[in-house]
Design a protein around this motif. Structure first.
Motif, short mmCIF file in Angstrom:
data_model
loop_
_atom_site.label_atom_id
_atom_site.label_comp_id
_atom_site.label_asym_id
_atom_site.label_seq_id
_atom_site.Cartn_x
_atom_site.Cartn_y
_atom_site.Cartn_z
N MET A 1 94.64 134.71 95.16
CA MET A 1 95.81 134.01 95.62
C MET A 1 96.82 133.96 94.47
SD MET A 1 96.19 130.02 96.85
CE MET A 1 94.97 130.20 98.09
N ASN A 2 98.04 134.34 94.77
CA ASN A 2 99.07 134.28 93.74
C ASN A 2 99.77 132.92 93.76
OD1 ASN A 2 101.11 134.34 95.71
ND2 ASN A 2 101.18 136.57 95.69
N LEU A 3 100.66 132.69 92.82
CA LEU A 3 101.32 131.41 92.69
C LEU A 3 102.19 131.08 93.90
CD1 LEU A 3 101.19 129.29 90.52
CD2 LEU A 3 103.22 130.26 89.49
N LYS A 4 102.84 132.09 94.45
CA LYS A 4 103.70 131.87 95.61
C LYS A 4 102.86 131.42 96.81
CE LYS A 4 107.16 134.09 98.51
NZ LYS A 4 107.95 135.29 98.76
N GLN A 5 101.70 132.04 97.03
CA GLN A 5 100.83 131.62 98.13
C GLN A 5 100.29 130.22 97.88
OE1 GLN A 5 98.11 134.90 97.77
NE2 GLN A 5 98.92 135.93 99.59
N PHE A 6 99.94 129.92 96.63
CA PHE A 6 99.41 128.60 96.29
C PHE A 6 100.41 127.50 96.62
CE2 PHE A 6 98.99 125.16 93.14
CZ PHE A 6 97.73 124.70 93.48
N PHE A 7 101.67 127.69 96.19
CA PHE A 7 102.68 126.68 96.45
C PHE A 7 103.19 126.70 97.88
CE2 PHE A 7 103.04 126.65 91.78
CZ PHE A 7 102.86 125.29 91.59
N GLY A 8 102.81 127.69 98.66
CA GLY A 8 103.19 127.76 100.06
C GLY A 8 102.24 127.04 100.99
N GLN A 9 101.13 126.56 100.45
CA GLN A 9 100.16 125.86 101.29
C GLN A 9 100.62 124.43 101.57
OE1 GLN A 9 95.90 126.70 100.54
NE2 GLN A 9 96.69 127.48 98.59
#
Length: 85
Positions: A1-9
């Protein structure tokens, strides 16, 4: 999981928002540290644990069945004959 996916949760966003609001309330004197610590600890769970879409779907299905059961029970009780008690 990249940072963008992490903060998109959703749980990450909700956790960060709760932490930010709790810190603001603590720093402005509206909360004591004893009140703030449980809020921050709970919010950290949302930040640390990733969303689990499989479990979310299972939980939604279970909750839907539980709600339907409660509605059915309510409707049955509302239409039951009154025995005068």
């Amino acid at each position: 999981m990249n940072l963008k996916q992490f903060f998109g949760q959703p749980t990450t966003i909700a956790g960060l928002a709760t932490i930010a609001g709790t810190c603001e309330a603590f720093l402005s004197g509206h909360l004591t540290w004893q009140q703030a610590v449980p809020l921050v600890a709970g919010a950290l769970v949302g930040v640390v644990l990733p969303d689990n879409t499989v479990l979310t779907k299972d939980a939604e299905a279970l909750a839907s069945a539980a709600v339907q059961t409660a509605v059915d029970a309510h409707n049955a009780a509302a239409h039951a004959p009154d025995d005068g008690k």
